[in-house]
Scaffold this motif. Structure first.
Motif, PDB file in Angstrom:
ATOM      1  N   VAL A  75       0.591  -1.140  -0.058  1.00 26.19           N
ATOM      2  CA  VAL A  75       0.050   0.076   0.058  1.00 26.19           C
ATOM      3  C   VAL A  75       0.676   1.125   0.034  1.00 26.19           C
ATOM      4  O   VAL A  75       0.273   2.434  -0.040  1.00 26.19           O
ATOM      5  CB  VAL A  75      -1.033   0.008   1.171  1.00 26.19           C
ATOM      6  N   LYS A  76       2.189   1.075   0.017  1.00 21.89           N
ATOM      7  CA  LYS A  76       3.125   2.365   0.301  1.00 21.89           C
ATOM      8  C   LYS A  76       2.765   3.098  -0.935  1.00 21.89           C
ATOM      9  O   LYS A  76       2.689   2.496  -2.216  1.00 21.89           O
ATOM     10  CB  LYS A  76       4.474   1.590   0.263  1.00 21.89           C
ATOM     11  N   GLY A  77       2.776   4.250  -0.813  1.00 19.84           N
ATOM     12  CA  GLY A  77       2.384   5.303  -2.110  1.00 19.84           C
ATOM     13  C   GLY A  77       1.082   5.693  -2.374  1.00 19.84           C
ATOM     14  O   GLY A  77       0.732   6.518  -3.080  1.00 19.84           O
ATOM     15  N   ARG A  78       0.273   4.770  -1.771  1.00 15.57           N
ATOM     16  CA  ARG A  78      -1.116   4.654  -2.005  1.00 15.57           C
ATOM     17  C   ARG A  78      -2.064   5.077  -0.857  1.00 15.57           C
ATOM     18  O   ARG A  78      -3.168   5.956  -1.020  1.00 15.57           O
ATOM     19  CB  ARG A  78      -1.795   3.492  -2.826  1.00 15.57           C
ATOM     20  N   PHE A  79      -1.594   4.498   0.290  1.00 18.20           N
ATOM     21  CA  PHE A  79      -2.544   4.990   1.380  1.00 18.20           C
ATOM     22  C   PHE A  79      -1.675   5.977   2.569  1.00 18.20           C
ATOM     23  O   PHE A  79      -0.522   5.753   2.301  1.00 18.20           O
ATOM     24  CB  PHE A  79      -2.679   3.656   2.192  1.00 18.20           C
ATOM     25  N   THR A  80      -2.380   6.651   3.129  1.00 13.84           N
ATOM     26  CA  THR A  80      -1.878   7.606   4.062  1.00 13.84           C
ATOM     27  C   THR A  80      -2.705   7.503   5.187  1.00 13.84           C
ATOM     28  O   THR A  80      -3.889   7.603   5.106  1.00 13.84           O
ATOM     29  CB  THR A  80      -1.850   8.926   3.510  1.00 13.84           C
ATOM     30  N   ILE A  81      -2.149   7.428   6.529  1.00 13.26           N
ATOM     31  CA  ILE A  81      -2.648   7.393   7.755  1.00 13.26           C
ATOM     32  C   ILE A  81      -2.254   8.725   8.571  1.00 13.26           C
ATOM     33  O   ILE A  81      -1.240   9.456   8.399  1.00 13.26           O
ATOM     34  CB  ILE A  81      -2.264   6.174   8.786  1.00 13.26           C
ATOM     35  N   SER A  82      -3.254   9.000   9.277  1.00 11.64           N
ATOM     36  CA  SER A  82      -3.177  10.404  10.006  1.00 11.64           C
ATOM     37  C   SER A  82      -4.119  10.308  11.243  1.00 11.64           C
ATOM     38  O   SER A  82      -5.139   9.468  10.987  1.00 11.64           O
ATOM     39  CB  SER A  82      -3.153  11.386   9.036  1.00 11.64           C
ATOM     40  N   ARG A  83      -3.641  11.054  12.148  1.00  8.80           N
ATOM     41  CA  ARG A  83      -4.539  11.370  13.244  1.00  8.80           C
ATOM     42  C   ARG A  83      -5.453  12.844  13.062  1.00  8.80           C
ATOM     43  O   ARG A  83      -4.850  13.736  12.522  1.00  8.80           O
ATOM     44  CB  ARG A  83      -3.794  11.498  14.530  1.00  8.80           C
ATOM     45  N   ASP A  84      -6.879  12.633  13.642  1.00  9.82           N
ATOM     46  CA  ASP A  84      -7.544  13.845  13.876  1.00  9.82           C
ATOM     47  C   ASP A  84      -7.798  13.840  15.284  1.00  9.82           C
ATOM     48  O   ASP A  84      -8.775  13.466  15.627  1.00  9.82           O
ATOM     49  CB  ASP A  84      -8.781  13.790  12.990  1.00  9.82           C
ATOM     50  N   ASN A  85      -6.892  14.566  16.227  1.00 15.03           N
ATOM     51  CA  ASN A  85      -7.018  14.437  17.607  1.00 15.03           C
ATOM     52  C   ASN A  85      -8.333  15.050  17.970  1.00 15.03           C
ATOM     53  O   ASN A  85      -8.886  14.896  19.069  1.00 15.03           O
ATOM     54  CB  ASN A  85      -5.876  14.899  18.405  1.00 15.03           C
ATOM     55  N   ALA A  86      -8.801  16.241  17.483  1.00 17.58           N
ATOM     56  CA  ALA A  86     -10.014  17.058  17.684  1.00 17.58           C
ATOM     57  C   ALA A  86     -11.238  15.986  17.676  1.00 17.58           C
ATOM     58  O   ALA A  86     -12.127  16.146  18.498  1.00 17.58           O
ATOM     59  CB  ALA A  86     -10.002  18.044  17.020  1.00 17.58           C
ATOM     60  N   LYS A  87     -11.119  15.092  16.674  1.00 16.60           N
ATOM     61  CA  LYS A  87     -12.257  13.977  16.689  1.00 16.60           C
ATOM     62  C   LYS A  87     -11.879  12.758  17.296  1.00 16.60           C
ATOM     63  O   LYS A  87     -12.518  11.735  17.214  1.00 16.60           O
ATOM     64  CB  LYS A  87     -12.787  13.829  15.136  1.00 16.60           C
ATOM     65  N   THR A 114      -9.958  10.444  16.464  1.00 14.17           N
ATOM     66  CA  THR A 114      -9.900   9.608  15.187  1.00 14.17           C
ATOM     67  C   THR A 114      -8.507   9.383  14.448  1.00 14.17           C
ATOM     68  O   THR A 114      -7.758  10.291  14.532  1.00 14.17           O
ATOM     69  CB  THR A 114     -11.077  10.268  14.263  1.00 14.17           C
ATOM     70  N   VAL A 115      -8.409   8.179  13.831  1.00 15.79           N
ATOM     71  CA  VAL A 115      -7.340   7.948  12.953  1.00 15.79           C
ATOM     72  C   VAL A 115      -7.957   7.628  11.586  1.00 15.79           C
ATOM     73  O   VAL A 115      -8.963   6.750  11.665  1.00 15.79           O
ATOM     74  CB  VAL A 115      -6.481   6.895  13.323  1.00 15.79           C
ATOM     75  N   VAL A 116      -7.579   8.452  10.463  1.00  7.97           N
ATOM     76  CA  VAL A 116      -7.959   8.335   9.333  1.00  7.97           C
ATOM     77  C   VAL A 116      -6.935   7.560   8.369  1.00  7.97           C
ATOM     78  O   VAL A 116      -5.666   7.652   8.299  1.00  7.97           O
ATOM     79  CB  VAL A 116      -8.276   9.611   8.846  1.00  7.97           C
ATOM     80  N   LEU A 117      -7.424   6.654   7.540  1.00  7.20           N
ATOM     81  CA  LEU A 117      -6.793   5.757   6.531  1.00  7.20           C
ATOM     82  C   LEU A 117      -7.244   6.377   5.064  1.00  7.20           C
ATOM     83  O   LEU A 117      -8.326   5.883   4.770  1.00  7.20           O
ATOM     84  CB  LEU A 117      -6.690   4.605   6.476  1.00  7.20           C
ATOM     85  N   GLN A 118      -6.617   7.273   4.371  1.00 11.52           N
ATOM     86  CA  GLN A 118      -6.926   7.676   3.001  1.00 11.52           C
ATOM     87  C   GLN A 118      -6.451   6.921   2.021  1.00 11.52           C
ATOM     88  O   GLN A 118      -5.121   6.370   1.930  1.00 11.52           O
ATOM     89  CB  GLN A 118      -6.308   9.042   2.873  1.00 11.52           C
ATOM     90  N   MET A 119      -7.206   6.395   1.218  1.00 12.74           N
ATOM     91  CA  MET A 119      -6.719   5.090   0.264  1.00 12.74           C
ATOM     92  C   MET A 119      -7.072   5.671  -1.005  1.00 12.74           C
ATOM     93  O   MET A 119      -8.213   5.753  -1.426  1.00 12.74           O
ATOM     94  CB  MET A 119      -7.586   3.914   0.476  1.00 12.74           C
TER      95      MET A 119
END
Length: 124
Positions: free
Chosen positions: A64-76, A78-83
């Protein structure tokens, strides 16, 4: 303890995008290392991405490297995975998990808390 709920799965065409969210309750998610795993039919559950609790560093499986991005949204909380650029071989049930491991890890035993999973299907 922390309770995790995934959302955002669905049916998408090859080359399309989805955003998966892992929402937490019971504790703040940024105190945990959070990973995304997936399990396709008749396959082992595999770790594909994680974000560490130590410094926010991230790791990705080569698939998935180069296609997926993981990030945190601490205000919510939540952790998000953009695919992006999804492929049919990305079809699986996707799980988020949280653990107390300090650094980056895609090893299942390092994770103590799991969500119920969300289905992602990539098909034309």
């Amino acid at each position: 303890q922390v309770q995790l709920v995934e959302s955002g799965g669905g049916l998408v065409q090859p080359g399309g995008s989805l955003i998966l969210s892992c929402s937490a309750s019971g504790n703040t998610l940024d105190t945990y290392t959070v990973g995304w795993f997936r399990q396709a039919p008749v396959k082992e559950r595999e770790g594909i991405s994680c974000i560490s609790r130590s410094d926010g560093s991230t790791d990705y499986d080569d698939s998935v490297k180069g296609r997926f991005t993981i990030s945190r949204d601490n205000a919510k909380n939540t952790v998000v995975l953009q695919m992006n650029n999804l492929k049919p071989e990305d079809t699986a049930v996707y799980y988020c998990a949280a653990g107390s491991y300090w650094g980056k890890t895609l090893w299942r035993p390092h994770y103590d808390y799991w969500g119920q999973g969300t289905q992602v299907t990539v098909s034309s």
